[in-house]
Design an enzyme around this catalytic site. Structure first.
Site, PDB file in Angstrom:
ATOM      1  N   ASP A   1     -45.747  66.774 -45.725  1.00 45.02           N
ATOM      2  CA  ASP A   1     -46.409  67.991 -45.250  1.00 45.02           C
ATOM      3  C   ASP A   1     -46.422  69.054 -46.354  1.00 45.02           C
ATOM      4  OD1 ASP A   1     -46.575  66.752 -42.793  1.00 45.02           O
ATOM      5  OD2 ASP A   1     -44.767  67.727 -42.008  1.00 45.02           O
TER       6      ASP A   1
HETATM    7  N1  URA Z   1     -41.766  64.005 -41.440  1.00 48.00           N
HETATM    8  C1  URA Z   1     -42.302  65.216 -41.285  1.00 48.00           C
HETATM    9  O1  URA Z   1     -42.240  65.787 -40.195  1.00 48.00           O
HETATM   10  N2  URA Z   1     -42.884  65.790 -42.335  1.00 48.00           N
HETATM   11  C2  URA Z   1     -42.952  65.230 -43.552  1.00 48.00           C
HETATM   12  O2  URA Z   1     -43.492  65.823 -44.483  1.00 48.00           O
HETATM   13  C3  URA Z   1     -42.395  63.951 -43.704  1.00 48.00           C
HETATM   14  C4  URA Z   1     -41.803  63.355 -42.645  1.00 48.00           C
END
Ligand code: URA
Length: 240
Positions: free
Chosen positions: A102
């Site tokens: 993310d």
């Molecule tokens: N899980 C998440 O919630 N975000 C990420 O970036 C990676 C794994």
């Protein structure tokens, strides 16, 4: 392989630049200057030199990026900075990130142009472990740890697969954990923590497929993987 393609793959320059280098007599194959750019060579056995420097053929590239928060995991974006902007000077054509983190997640992101390795590392059948450090709001009871470990309902058709939880600290209503998962569902860690009534305030991936984020790599920096690291990632796929 044609000599000009070989030199382009080696990032020596554009097709017209490398043709000019060849014409100038700066390129040799097995000790003989070659001036025709469509000369056919065996890229794995012939010894090619440019200005007397030996060029060892490489067309697949593997990097570890310490992704900072604030950049999106994409190859292109019209609005936002992408992880690929951080590798703009890295040798290798058609590089792309293996999986995604993310925008606000930091940590280990592998970048390559090896489609086969990427496919294998991301295949749900391979169960490649990914470990995250997460700072969370909430109280992590033993019961909740068991839930995370056995599988939780995050709103998909299936519960999450068994995970591993290491509780690092719990103070008042915040806790720190290392969570190892073997899937890669959208926002998976945040949704798993939400499913046990918590929320993630900071998330960092610290390892993937046994490869740990290099502690010496500053946020935003990248480095090539070494031969052993590449070998180990490929082995991981062969044995699963
Ligand atoms: N899980 C998440 O919630 N975000 C990420 O970036 C990676 C794994």
């Amino acid at each position: 392989m044609r000599l000009d393609k070989f030199l382009c793959d080696m990032q020596l320059g554009t097709r017209s630049q490398v043709k000019a280098y060849i014409k100038k007599g700066t390129v040799s194959v097995n000790g003989t200057v070659v001036k025709n750019f469509d000369f056919k060579l065996d890229e794995n056995n012939d010894i090619v030199t440019y200005l007397d420097k030996v060029l060892t053929y490489q067309n697949l590239y593997y990097y570890m990026l310490h992704k900072p928060a604030g950049v999106v995991t994409a190859t292109k974006d019209t609005q936002e900075s992408t992880v690929m902007d951080l590798l703009s000077d890295a040798p290798g054509k058609n590089l792309f990130p293996i999986g995604r983190l993310d925008k606000d997640t930091e940590g280990l992101l592998l970048i390559t142009n090896d489609g086969e390795l990427a496919h294998n590392l991301l295949s749900p059948k391979k169960h490649v472990p990914k470990t995250y450090f997460a700072a969370c709001m909430g109280i992590l009871t033993l019961q909740k740890i068991k839930l995370l470990e056995n599988g939780v309902d995050i709103g998909d058709t299936e519960l999450t697969h068994p995970a591993h939880v290491k509780l690092l600290s719990q103070e008042a209503d915040t806790y720190h954990i290392e969570l190892t998962i073997t899937e890669g569902r959208f926002h998976q860690v945040k949704r798993m923590i939400a499913a046990i009534d918590g929320s993630v305030t900071y998330l960092k991936r610290i390892s993937m497929g046994g490869l740990c984020l290099d502690a010496a790599l500053p946020k935003g920096a990248y480095r090539p993987l070494n031969e052993k690291e590449i070998y180990d990632l490929k082995q991981l796929n062969n044995t699963r």
